[in-house]
Motif scaffolding. Sequence first.
Motif, PDB file in Angstrom:
ATOM      1  N   ASP A 175      31.246  43.413  32.352  1.00  0.00           N
ATOM      2  CA  ASP A 175      31.632  42.264  33.177  1.00  0.00           C
ATOM      3  C   ASP A 175      30.402  41.508  33.667  1.00  0.00           C
ATOM      4  O   ASP A 175      29.459  42.103  34.178  1.00  0.00           O
ATOM      5  CB  ASP A 175      32.483  42.732  34.357  1.00  0.00           C
ATOM      6  CG  ASP A 175      33.909  42.999  33.934  1.00  0.00           C
ATOM      7  OD1 ASP A 175      34.511  42.075  33.326  1.00  0.00           O
ATOM      8  OD2 ASP A 175      34.406  44.111  34.171  1.00  0.00           O
TER       9      ASP A 175
ATOM     10  N   THR B 199      41.509  37.356  28.519  1.00  0.00           N
ATOM     11  CA  THR B 199      40.937  37.957  27.310  1.00  0.00           C
ATOM     12  C   THR B 199      41.674  37.531  26.051  1.00  0.00           C
ATOM     13  O   THR B 199      41.202  37.758  24.945  1.00  0.00           O
ATOM     14  CB  THR B 199      40.966  39.492  27.407  1.00  0.00           C
ATOM     15  OG1 THR B 199      42.266  39.889  27.842  1.00  0.00           O
ATOM     16  CG2 THR B 199      39.937  39.987  28.400  1.00  0.00           C
TER      17      THR B 199
ATOM     18  N   ASP C  93      33.407  31.020  34.437  1.00  0.00           N
ATOM     19  CA  ASP C  93      32.639  31.288  33.240  1.00  0.00           C
ATOM     20  C   ASP C  93      33.496  30.955  32.025  1.00  0.00           C
ATOM     21  O   ASP C  93      34.702  31.156  32.032  1.00  0.00           O
ATOM     22  CB  ASP C  93      32.279  32.781  33.229  1.00  0.00           C
ATOM     23  CG  ASP C  93      31.129  33.042  32.298  1.00  0.00           C
ATOM     24  OD1 ASP C  93      30.354  32.094  32.067  1.00  0.00           O
ATOM     25  OD2 ASP C  93      31.017  34.165  31.815  1.00  0.00           O
TER      26      ASP C  93
ATOM     27  N   GLY D  73      45.266  39.586  30.215  1.00  0.00           N
ATOM     28  CA  GLY D  73      44.060  39.344  30.978  1.00  0.00           C
ATOM     29  C   GLY D  73      43.780  40.490  31.906  1.00  0.00           C
ATOM     30  O   GLY D  73      44.493  41.500  31.902  1.00  0.00           O
TER      31      GLY D  73
ATOM     32  N   ARG E  80      32.737  41.442  39.439  1.00  0.00           N
ATOM     33  CA  ARG E  80      34.157  41.825  39.509  1.00  0.00           C
ATOM     34  C   ARG E  80      34.798  41.405  40.819  1.00  0.00           C
ATOM     35  O   ARG E  80      35.539  42.167  41.442  1.00  0.00           O
ATOM     36  CB  ARG E  80      34.299  43.336  39.343  1.00  0.00           C
ATOM     37  CG  ARG E  80      33.956  43.803  37.933  1.00  0.00           C
ATOM     38  CD  ARG E  80      34.259  45.270  37.807  1.00  0.00           C
ATOM     39  NE  ARG E  80      34.233  45.697  36.410  1.00  0.00           N
ATOM     40  CZ  ARG E  80      34.478  46.943  36.019  1.00  0.00           C
ATOM     41  NH1 ARG E  80      34.761  47.872  36.906  1.00  0.00           N
ATOM     42  NH2 ARG E  80      34.451  47.259  34.753  1.00  0.00           N
TER      43      ARG E  80
ATOM     44  N   GLU F 109      28.186  36.781  38.595  1.00  0.00           N
ATOM     45  CA  GLU F 109      28.604  35.412  38.844  1.00  0.00           C
ATOM     46  C   GLU F 109      27.800  34.860  40.007  1.00  0.00           C
ATOM     47  O   GLU F 109      27.623  35.536  41.024  1.00  0.00           O
ATOM     48  CB  GLU F 109      30.092  35.419  39.204  1.00  0.00           C
ATOM     49  CG  GLU F 109      30.640  34.102  39.658  1.00  0.00           C
ATOM     50  CD  GLU F 109      32.032  34.264  40.284  1.00  0.00           C
ATOM     51  OE1 GLU F 109      32.746  35.223  39.937  1.00  0.00           O
ATOM     52  OE2 GLU F 109      32.371  33.441  41.142  1.00  0.00           O
TER      53      GLU F 109
ATOM     54  N   THR G 236      36.492  34.527  25.993  1.00  0.00           N
ATOM     55  CA  THR G 236      37.049  34.812  27.316  1.00  0.00           C
ATOM     56  C   THR G 236      36.738  33.712  28.313  1.00  0.00           C
ATOM     57  O   THR G 236      35.797  32.944  28.163  1.00  0.00           O
ATOM     58  CB  THR G 236      36.509  36.133  27.898  1.00  0.00           C
ATOM     59  OG1 THR G 236      35.098  36.006  28.029  1.00  0.00           O
ATOM     60  CG2 THR G 236      36.854  37.314  27.059  1.00  0.00           C
TER      61      THR G 236
ATOM     62  N   ARG H  85      39.517  37.224  40.963  1.00  0.00           N
ATOM     63  CA  ARG H  85      39.099  36.645  39.689  1.00  0.00           C
ATOM     64  C   ARG H  85      40.091  37.042  38.604  1.00  0.00           C
ATOM     65  O   ARG H  85      40.638  38.145  38.638  1.00  0.00           O
ATOM     66  CB  ARG H  85      37.726  37.182  39.279  1.00  0.00           C
ATOM     67  CG  ARG H  85      36.603  36.882  40.265  1.00  0.00           C
ATOM     68  CD  ARG H  85      36.243  35.402  40.241  1.00  0.00           C
ATOM     69  NE  ARG H  85      35.122  35.079  41.114  1.00  0.00           N
ATOM     70  CZ  ARG H  85      35.258  34.617  42.366  1.00  0.00           C
ATOM     71  NH1 ARG H  85      36.446  34.441  42.892  1.00  0.00           N
ATOM     72  NH2 ARG H  85      34.194  34.331  43.078  1.00  0.00           N
TER      73      ARG H  85
ATOM     74  N   LYS I  52      40.206  37.313  34.421  1.00  0.00           N
ATOM     75  CA  LYS I  52      39.495  37.228  33.151  1.00  0.00           C
ATOM     76  C   LYS I  52      40.554  37.089  32.061  1.00  0.00           C
ATOM     77  O   LYS I  52      41.375  37.989  31.883  1.00  0.00           O
ATOM     78  CB  LYS I  52      38.695  38.518  32.968  1.00  0.00           C
ATOM     79  CG  LYS I  52      37.441  38.349  32.154  1.00  0.00           C
ATOM     80  CD  LYS I  52      36.532  39.553  32.362  1.00  0.00           C
ATOM     81  CE  LYS I  52      36.164  40.165  31.035  1.00  0.00           C
ATOM     82  NZ  LYS I  52      35.271  41.316  31.188  1.00  0.00           N
TER      83      LYS I  52
ATOM     84  N   TYR J  73      42.769  41.337  36.009  1.00  0.00           N
ATOM     85  CA  TYR J  73      42.783  40.755  37.342  1.00  0.00           C
ATOM     86  C   TYR J  73      41.897  41.576  38.272  1.00  0.00           C
ATOM     87  O   TYR J  73      41.993  42.812  38.304  1.00  0.00           O
ATOM     88  CB  TYR J  73      44.219  40.741  37.866  1.00  0.00           C
ATOM     89  CG  TYR J  73      44.375  40.187  39.254  1.00  0.00           C
ATOM     90  CD1 TYR J  73      44.261  38.817  39.497  1.00  0.00           C
ATOM     91  CD2 TYR J  73      44.644  41.029  40.334  1.00  0.00           C
ATOM     92  CE1 TYR J  73      44.407  38.304  40.769  1.00  0.00           C
ATOM     93  CE2 TYR J  73      44.795  40.519  41.614  1.00  0.00           C
ATOM     94  CZ  TYR J  73      44.668  39.150  41.825  1.00  0.00           C
ATOM     95  OH  TYR J  73      44.824  38.646  43.094  1.00  0.00           O
TER      96      TYR J  73
ATOM     97  N   THR K 282      36.731  33.136  32.627  1.00  0.00           N
ATOM     98  CA  THR K 282      36.891  33.746  33.938  1.00  0.00           C
ATOM     99  C   THR K 282      37.238  32.670  34.941  1.00  0.00           C
ATOM    100  O   THR K 282      36.595  31.629  35.001  1.00  0.00           O
ATOM    101  CB  THR K 282      35.612  34.490  34.367  1.00  0.00           C
ATOM    102  OG1 THR K 282      35.218  35.361  33.310  1.00  0.00           O
ATOM    103  CG2 THR K 282      35.847  35.307  35.616  1.00  0.00           C
TER     104      THR K 282
END
Lengths: 374, 356
Positions: free
Chosen positions: A64, B69, B49, B5, A147, A67, B54, B65, B67, B7, B56
Motif C-alpha cells: 500500500d 482494484t 492516487d 476493492g 492505509r 499518501e 488501481t 480510503r 482502493k 476499504y 485510491t
Amino acid sequence: MDAASAGPVKLTGEKIVYGGLNGEFTGIHIVNLLLTLVTAGIFRFWARTRERRYVWGHTALLGDWFEYSGTGKELFIGFLKALVVFGALFGVFYLGGWLAVLFAADLAQAQILTPLFSLPGYALVLYLTHFGAFSARRYRMSRTFWRGIRFEQRGSPVTYANRAFVGFLACVLTLGLYFPYYALRLRAYELDNLHFGTLSFHFEANPRALWRPFLLAWVIGAAFVLGIAALFGPAYWTILQYAPNPVPPEEFPRVLALLPLAVLAGYIVLPLAWAGFSAAMMRHIAASTSLGGLRFACAATGWRLFRLWLGNTLIVMFTLSLLRPVAINRSMRFFARHYAIDGEVDLVTIGAAAAGPRSGEGLAGYFDLDALPG
Amino acid sequence: MQGNGIYFDGAAPVPRQANLAVDGAALSITDAAGAIIARWDLGDIDLVDHRPATLTLARRGGEARVKVTDPELAAGLIVALRAGLRRRAWGGAIRWVGAGASLVAALGLFLVFAWPSAADLLAQFLPESWLDRLGQVTASAVAGQRPHCTDPRAFALLDGLAGRIAEASGRPKPEITVVRQPVANAFAMPANRIVFFSGLIAEAQHPNEIAGVLAHEIGHLERRHPSRQLVRQGGLFLLVEMFTGGSSLGAFGASAVSTGYSRAFEREADDFARATLAQAGLDARPVAGFFGRMAAKEKAREKDSILPFGLGGSLDYLSTHPNSAQRAAAFAEAPPGRAALTAAEFAALKGICGTQ
C-alpha cells in the motif's frame, strides 16, 4: 473484518518499495519550474506539494502506497504567516543595525554597536531554523497517511530548538566533538515523539557506539582543514590586506592556482570521511528505533552513501537542478534498498491520530528548507 | 458499474474487502455480506492516487480510503470523476497563485517605477549628521584597510584643484581622500566626500583628466546621487532581507556605491562636469582622452573575457562607468580652455603616494 487481514502481521526483512520513475517525475518537475518562473516564485509551494505527492505516492509498504495530503495553499499560508512575524523581526534587527551606525558617537563606536544587532540576528536565524524545521516536520507527518492512518509528530518546536541551539554551542565549544551526542539527541526527540496513528515510536540510542567512526571522520577532517590552512593561509592574508578591493596582478599569490585542486580534493576527502560516520549513524539510529513490536535495520555503508552523494551532486550541478527528480529517486531507492523492518504488530490495535496543524511549514518555507533528499 | 476493492475505515490501518458500486451520483461500499459500509457522493470524492490498474479515493476531509482494484471499475470511475477532480485540483491553486503572483508583480512595478522617486524624496529629508555618518561608513568600506596617500605638496595641489572646481559651481569644497590602490577609480560619498584611488592619478596623462573626474564626482554630489542611491538600494535590500530571511548588514555599504549609478545619474554628472569646467575656464577636451583610453580597455576586456556580462570582479573605473566611447565624444566637443595644473605641478601630483 476479513479473516485474512485480522490478527497480528508478521514481517521478516520487509522492505519499503519505491517505484518513482525518472521520466515521469522530471516531467512534473519541469512543469513546476516553468510555473514557478512565470508566477515570480509563488507557485513553489504548489510545486513542492506536487513533488511530495509523487514521492510519497510511489513509496509503498506491504503493497500500500503512502499518501501526502498536504496542499500548496497550506504551505503558502504558512509562509505568509512566517513572513509577517519574522520578516518584521528581521526588519527590526536590520534597521536597528543601521540606526546604531547612524547614532553612534563615531565610527569606532558604530563598529562596536552594529554586532549588538547583527549577532542576535544571526542567533535568531539559527534558533528559528531549528524551530521551523521541527514545525515543518509536524506538518509533514500530519499530512502523511498509510492505509488511511496518519502519522503524528508530537513534541514542542521550542524544546527542540532549545536543544538544537544549546547543542550547537556545545559543538562549537568542543570543536565539533560533541556532534554525535548533538545529532542523536535531536533524532531522539524527533523519534520518541513520533506516532503512527496511536502507536508510538521509541528510540534508545547509545552515542558511545558512534565514537569510533566519528573520531575517524573528525581526525581526517581536521587534518585536511589544517593542511589547507597551512597551504593557503599566507595567500588569504594578502587578499585580506586589500579587501574589499582586488589584489593587483603583480602581488597575486601564485599558490591560488592550486585552489581548484584543493576544492576538488575537498569534494572527495571530506564527504568520504563524513559518509563513513553518516552510514554508521544511520545504522545505529535504525537499530535503536522500534514501533510497537517492529524493529528497524539499516544496511547502508559509507562507500555506498558516498557514491549516492557524489552522483546526486553531479546530477544536480551539471543539469542546474533540472534533473533533481533523478537525484531524489536515487535517494529514495537507496532508502528503500537499505532499510528493512522485522517483527510483529497487531494493526487492529492502532487507532487514528489527531489532525495536526492547519497551515504548514511557516518558517521552513521561509528559510527554504526542503524535506526531500537530493 | 461495480467491482471489487479494499476499504480502509480511517480508524485502523486494516484492509477490508469491499464491493464497490456506482449507483446514481454516489459510490456505495458494501461488505462481503452485502451490508452497506458507506455511501460517498461522487461530488465529494477526492482522488488520492491514480495508477494504471488501481485507483485510491478519499471522501473529502475524511480519513477513510477506498482502493479500487477492479481495472474496469477504476477506468469507469476516473471518467465519472475527472471533470470535478480537475476543477478542484487546480481551482484553488489558480486563485491563490494568481493572488500571490499579482502581489509580487505589483511590488515589482512599484520598485521599478515608483520607488526611485520615493527614495529621492526620502533622501532629501535625511539629517545632515546621518549623511555624514553614511559617508564615513561607505568611505571606510571602499577604502578598506589600505593606507592613504598624503604627500603634503601633491595633496595640496589636488585639494586646491577640487576647491577651484567646487567654487566655480558654487559648492563647498569636498573632503578628498586618496587611497593607495593601483586601480583607476574615484567615488563620491554622502556628505560631500570624494575618495580617489591612487591608480587614477597614476594613469592620468593630462592634469585636466583629473580635473574632469573631480568635476564629475562633484556633479554626483551636487545632484545628491550618493544619498539617493543609498536610500534606493537600502530599501531594496531591506525588502530582499525580509523575503529571504538573511541578515548581512556589512556588505551593503560597499555594494551600494560599487554597483555603479544608473546611466541617467552618470549623464547628469558628466553634463555638470562640462559646464563646471567651462565655468572655471578649464579645458574639458583632455577628459575625452581619458575616456578614450578607457574605451580601448573596455574593448580589450570584452575580447579577453571568458565570463559573460563582464563578470570580472574588478573595481576599476570601467566597471562602474560603462559606455566610455560615447562619453568621450561629448567631452571632445567641449570649448577650449586652460590647463588645470602646470607641467611641474602635474609631475608633483603624481608623487602623492610618496616613492612607490
